[in-house]
Write an enzyme that holds these catalytic residues in place. Structure first.
Site, PDB file in Angstrom:
ATOM      1  N   GLU A   1      24.577  67.001  78.093  1.00 19.27           N
ATOM      2  CA  GLU A   1      24.878  68.405  78.347  1.00 19.27           C
ATOM      3  C   GLU A   1      25.817  68.973  77.281  1.00 19.27           C
ATOM      4  OE1 GLU A   1      24.695  66.429  82.513  1.00 19.27           O
ATOM      5  OE2 GLU A   1      25.151  65.862  80.439  1.00 19.27           O
TER       6      GLU A   1
ATOM      7  N   ARG B   1      14.307  44.601  65.346  1.00 22.52           N
ATOM      8  CA  ARG B   1      13.869  44.859  63.969  1.00 22.52           C
ATOM      9  C   ARG B   1      12.806  45.954  63.933  1.00 22.52           C
ATOM     10  NH1 ARG B   1      14.592  39.519  64.763  1.00 22.52           N
ATOM     11  NH2 ARG B   1      12.368  39.014  65.016  1.00 22.52           N
TER      12      ARG B   1
END
Length: 373
Positions: free
Chosen positions: A65, A220
């Site tokens: 927010e 990865r």
């Protein structure tokens, strides 16, 4: 404070659903990179136009927010906020998001699901309503509950969300009798594993699998820029080699070892950067969940081996399974993907529902889930 100029209060349910879907998509962006906080998405809309959007940042702050309001600036005044989780109402490192929405002049807030965290638990919604903000709750709840399952389980059950990842042959074997397991699945499926890892706070493995494969246990995934995943090894007898890749990289990548051994080797591992967590030799798997939750983890990917998988399944704390299957057979002398469960009748076996089936080259992935309460 000048009066708020609002969008029409009458809801356009089609538009509401579309904007909440966008917020849910944003919520998933940093899943696995925000612990101990939940990964929230927020979209601000005014006059049918998106004026701000945000998602919880790496490490858990700023909140969604806050980011959306900052991006919207003055345009937030009179807007509708679509938020995947009840805005927080407590003071932490930053002011409450519920207060920030009120101060920005948000007129209406559509919340997908409430927050069971005892510091919030309805107070965020109550604070918005007390300030005259229109609040609607429940749109997109099922999807939000699943996205926030780790946060909910930590708040209500004092444990993280656990997913079990398996890469096996058609007959459920993860290695030959001699331990050879590289590679059962092909490169496309292995790349999918990296995408899966990205969505979790930590990767957990047993000491047997470490001794057999000497894994690195990193994410990865190309383009991944989040925090390194915590690597957790269950190693009651502390068999982990000082020369293993996990130990030699522990000063750069968070590495935790849960053990019953408190001898000199534990001290040597700690000197190499390994966090040694001492637990009883017969610690129940549920207690392990409590231990990991106490350290802030909300989502843990369990990668093996068979004994560890069996322990989690017997403990009834596996919430999701990612089962990669290769079109090959190893045979009964191979190592089983899941250890003994010792069910006495069919009705007692762990049961899951298939949510998704994906194909990666010659391999398949079944995403299986159980209902979370």
């Amino acid at each position: 404070m000048p009066p708020v100029t609002a969008d029409p209060v009458t809801a356009d349910h089609g538009a509401d659903a579309a904007f909440m879907a966008a917020a849910l998509s944003l919520s998933a962006r940093n899943l696995g990179d925000v612990w101990p906080n939940p990964s929230v998405g927020c979209v601000l809309v005014k006059g049918g136009i998106v004026v701000g959007r945000g998602w919880t940042a790496s490490g858990g702050r700023p909140h969604a927010e806050t980011i959306a309001l900052e991006r919207a600036g003055p345009a937030a005044r009179g807007a509708t906020a679509y938020v995947t989780l009840e805005p927080c109402s407590h003071h932490g490192r930053t002011p409450p998001c519920a207060d920030a929405l009120v101060e920005a002049g948000i007129r209406r807030v559509v919340v997908a699901t409430t927050d069971p965290d005892r510091r919030v638990s309805g107070r965020g919604i109550a604070n918005l309503k007390a300030a005259g903000v229109i609040v609607e709750v429940g749109l997109g709840k099922d999807a939000a509950d699943r996205l926030h399952a780790g946060h909910f389980l930590r708040a209500k059950n004092n444990r993280p969300f656990f997913a079990l990842k398996v890469a096996a042959s058609l007959d459920g074997r993860i290695a030959l009798a001699n331990g050879d397991s590289k590679w059962i699945t092909a490169p496309p499926a292995r790349r999918a594993v990296q995408a899966l890892r990205a969505r979790f706070d930590a990767i957990l493995i047993g000491s047997g699998a470490v001794l057999a494969d000497d894994p690195l246990l990193t994410c990865r995934l190309e383009g991944y820029a989040g925090r390194a995943k915590v690597r957790i090894v269950l190693d009651r007898r502390l068999r982990l080699s000082m020369n293993s890749r996990l130990v030699t990289t522990a000063k750069d990548i968070p590495t935790w070892v849960v053990t019953a051994d408190v001898g000199p080797k534990a001290e040597s591992l700690a000197a190499q950067g390994v966090v040694v967590i001492t637990a009883g030799a017969d610690m129940p798997i549920q207690s392990l969940g409590e231990l990991l939750a106490s350290r802030g983890l909300t989502r843990v990917l369990v990668e093996g081996g068979g004994l560890v998988a069996g322990s989690f399944l017997k403990g009834e704390i596996v919430d999701e399974i990612a089962w990669f299957s290769a079109p090959a057979l190893i045979g009964g002398d191979g190592l089983a993907a899941v250890g003994e469960l010792r069910a006495s009748y069919i009705g007692a076996i762990p049961a899951f529902r298939r949510c998704e089936n994906l194909v990666f080259g010659s391999d398949t992935l079944d995403m299986l889930a159980r209902d979370i309460s």
